[in-house]
Structure formats: C-alpha cells, structure tokens
Design a protein around this motif. Structure first.
Motif, PDB file in Angstrom:
ATOM      1  N   VAL A 181      11.127   4.031 -11.045  1.00 30.85           N
ATOM      2  CA  VAL A 181      11.785   4.445  -9.807  1.00 30.85           C
ATOM      3  C   VAL A 181      10.887   4.045  -8.644  1.00 30.85           C
ATOM      4  N   ILE A 182      11.467   3.352  -7.657  1.00 25.96           N
ATOM      5  CA  ILE A 182      10.725   2.829  -6.516  1.00 25.96           C
ATOM      6  C   ILE A 182      11.038   3.653  -5.278  1.00 25.96           C
ATOM      7  N   ARG A 183      10.013   4.208  -4.669  1.00 23.52           N
ATOM      8  CA  ARG A 183      10.177   4.922  -3.403  1.00 23.52           C
ATOM      9  C   ARG A 183       9.188   4.352  -2.381  1.00 23.52           C
ATOM     10  N   GLY A 184       9.451   4.614  -1.105  1.00 19.27           N
ATOM     11  CA  GLY A 184       8.525   4.197  -0.066  1.00 19.27           C
ATOM     12  C   GLY A 184       8.741   2.783   0.428  1.00 19.27           C
ATOM     13  N   LEU A 185       9.925   2.231   0.197  1.00 20.72           N
ATOM     14  CA  LEU A 185      10.230   0.902   0.734  1.00 20.72           C
ATOM     15  C   LEU A 185      10.694   0.968   2.185  1.00 20.72           C
ATOM     16  N   ALA A 186      11.417   2.022   2.528  1.00 22.90           N
ATOM     17  CA  ALA A 186      11.967   2.118   3.885  1.00 22.90           C
ATOM     18  C   ALA A 186      12.144   3.574   4.307  1.00 22.90           C
ATOM     19  N   ASP A 187      11.210   4.430   3.896  1.00 23.48           N
ATOM     20  CA  ASP A 187      11.318   5.854   4.198  1.00 23.48           C
ATOM     21  C   ASP A 187      10.793   6.209   5.579  1.00 23.48           C
ATOM     22  N   THR A 188       9.944   5.352   6.141  1.00 21.98           N
ATOM     23  CA  THR A 188       9.392   5.593   7.468  1.00 21.98           C
ATOM     24  C   THR A 188       9.738   4.409   8.368  1.00 21.98           C
ATOM     25  N   VAL A 189       9.525   4.582   9.651  1.00 23.10           N
ATOM     26  CA  VAL A 189       9.779   3.487  10.599  1.00 23.10           C
ATOM     27  C   VAL A 189       8.894   2.297  10.271  1.00 23.10           C
ATOM     28  N   GLU A 190       7.643   2.551   9.944  1.00 23.20           N
ATOM     29  CA  GLU A 190       6.716   1.460   9.630  1.00 23.20           C
ATOM     30  C   GLU A 190       7.154   0.705   8.381  1.00 23.20           C
ATOM     31  N   GLN A 191       7.553   1.437   7.345  1.00 23.53           N
ATOM     32  CA  GLN A 191       8.009   0.790   6.114  1.00 23.53           C
ATOM     33  C   GLN A 191       9.268  -0.030   6.358  1.00 23.53           C
TER      34      GLN A 191
ATOM     35  N   GLN B  39       0.817  -1.213   0.000  1.00 27.99           N
ATOM     36  CA  GLN B  39       0.000   0.000   0.000  1.00 27.99           C
ATOM     37  C   GLN B  39       0.852   1.265   0.000  1.00 27.99           C
ATOM     38  N   SER B  40       2.003   1.226   0.671  1.00 26.45           N
ATOM     39  CA  SER B  40       2.782   2.448   0.867  1.00 26.45           C
ATOM     40  C   SER B  40       3.832   2.688  -0.211  1.00 26.45           C
TER      41      SER B  40
END
Length: 293
Positions: free
Chosen positions: A33-43, A16-17
């Motif tokens: 281009v892939i973003r949002g795999l590990a940008d936040t603590v939850e990810q 989802q993220s």
C-alpha cells in the motif's frame, strides 16, 4: 527555470516522503500500500513535476534525466502541446471521457513514478529487487499493450517485471482481477513479441541482463514478477477503517489463476481519486507554463 533540475529535486523529495506498507504476504498475492504521494501540498507539487517529466520524455531507460524539449518558452510550448494531445487539457471532459481517456494515463504515469522512487529508496524490494531499467510509459490510452516492463535484479540475477495499471475509483479488487486477465494472456504468449522487444531494448542499460536464449525462450512466463498497480478511493475495498485492508486476499477467478508468489497488488489509495486527477491535470499545465517565467 530548467525542467531537469525541477524534476530531479521533486523526485528526491517525493522519494523521501512516500510511505510504503508491505510486503504483506496473503493467500493469493503479495500486497503493498502506497501513501504519501499527494497528501500534502508539497507532495502534490512534486508529483506534478515527476509526471511532467514523463510527459516530456526526459527520463531515459536507465532512469537518468536528459531533457530534449528545450528550455523556457520552447519547453513550455512543447509540454503544453503534449498535454493537449494526450490529456485533452484544452477541453472540458465528461466523466465518461475522464474514466476512459484521462484517468488510465495519469495512473500509468504515477505507477512509473513509483519505480523511480523505488530506484532511490528500494521501497518495494520483493516486487522490484534492484531495478536497473524501465520501458517508457504509454502516452496513448488506445495502446492495448503491456503497461509497464522493467528489469529487476535479485541476488544479481535479472528478473522481468511486468506491470498492469488500473484506475478503479470504487473497485480496487476489480482492478486487480482485471490486471490478472492481462497476466494470464501474457503467460499464454499473447504479448511475447512486445515483451521480447522491450526487454531486448532496455537490456542495454542493465548489467547483468538477459541472454538471447532466455529472450527466445520467453523467460517472463516462468520467472516474471507481475504487479497490478491500482489507484482508487481509500474508502472502497476496505475493512471499514477508510483505508485499504492490506491483509485482505482476493479470490476472484482471474487472481486464482496466478502464482501467488509472483503476483503483487500495489494499491495507491487516494482520499478522492477524481479530485486528485482533476487537480493534477490543471497543475501540469501550470508547471509547464512556469518553465517560461
């Protein structure tokens, strides 16, 4: 805590993220281009669970989840043993050892997670179509074979998906060029036996699939979609914005040998690949230990 449940939850949330830019068609390849795999603590936590799922071999060829590592302390001990053997989590690695031994494996596991994300959201349709089966990732960095083999459906016709994974902290376009060296070798027939065997095996989980004649005639040489999955720091290979230039077309030697309509560059830029991989290695140990809490 049961690993099957944690990985399933984490994968759904990560799907989802995750944000995918593309496909962007340029002169010599097609870019994502892939973003949002590990940008936040939850990810970051969700990505760790997904990587641990591959380490524990709980993903089946058809991408279902089926754990055979036990529960509680048994699961923890099995996972910690694998992490020590494969990622050397019980050792202090030098930078050279990380670049040679650890980083390629982590990036390969991340790349396989991308396929599972696509299975749920179809975020990279031009490259993967509707994906039906994937090979298991290598857990040995000494394996010189094809990094990723899968089957995608396009208008109900199966297409071989061939992927090569590179962790190139400061040189994403060099990673694409290096991947294309493997693609040239593949089209020259150097990996026919490996690819044929893998496709024959995973075809059991794909409908429709390849005929014996197609496998004998090495269908991947003329029809495969080739994907170079490159992890790197976002400040490199950019147009000065601090992010990868999704409109850039590389004209390095090996890239120009490929069919631009079948060559995909899947970039996963990180703020710091080195810091991320260091932290992921520690987090995998913590997640494994949490199964026995």
């Amino acid at each position: 805590m049961v690993i099957d449940e944690e990985v399933s939850r984490a994968l759904n949330e990560l799907a989802q993220s995750t944000n995918v830019i593309g496909p962007v068609v340029v002169d010599n390849h097609i870019n994502y281009v892939i973003r949002g795999l590990a940008d936040t603590v939850e990810q970051f936590t969700n990505l760790s669970w997904c990587l641990l799922g591959f380490v524990g071999r709980i993903f089946e060829t058809d991408m279902s989840i089926d754990s055979a590592i036990g529960e509680g302390t048994t699961a923890t001990n099995n996972l910690l043993n694998t992490l020590e053997n494969r990622l050397k989590t019980n050792q202090e690695l030098t930078l050279a050892q990380k670049e040679r031994m650890r980083d390629p494996l982590i990036q390969e596991l991340i790349s396989h997670v991308l396929l599972l994300i696509h299975q749920r959201q179809e975020k990279m349709p031009d490259w993967l179509g509707t994906i039906t089966a994937i090979s298991q990732p290598h857990l040995s960095v000494n394996n010189q074979g094809i990094d990723l083999i899968a089957i995608g459906l396009f208008q109900n016709n199966p297409i071989p998906i061939i992927g090569e994974v590179k962790a190139k902290e400061k040189d994403p376009w060099g990673g694409l060029n290096d991947a294309c060296e493997k693609f040239t070798q593949t089209k020259d027939g150097e990996y026919d036996d490996e690819i044929r065997s893998a496709l024959k095996d995973i075809s059991r989980h794909s409908e429709p699939s390849f005929t014996k004649e197609q496998l004998a005639n090495n269908i991947w040489r003329e029809r495969s979609h080739f994907g170079a999955l490159v992890g790197h720091d976002c400040q490199y290979g950019t147009n000065g914005t601090g992010h990868i230039d999704v409109d850039f077309s590389s004209n390095r030697q090996e890239i120009l040998k490929q069919d631009p309509e079948r060559l995909f560059f899947i970039s996963s830029p990180f703020e710091s690949m080195r810091d991320l991989f260091d932290n992921l290695t520690k987090e995998l140990v913590l997640r494994a230990k949490s199964l026995s809490d």
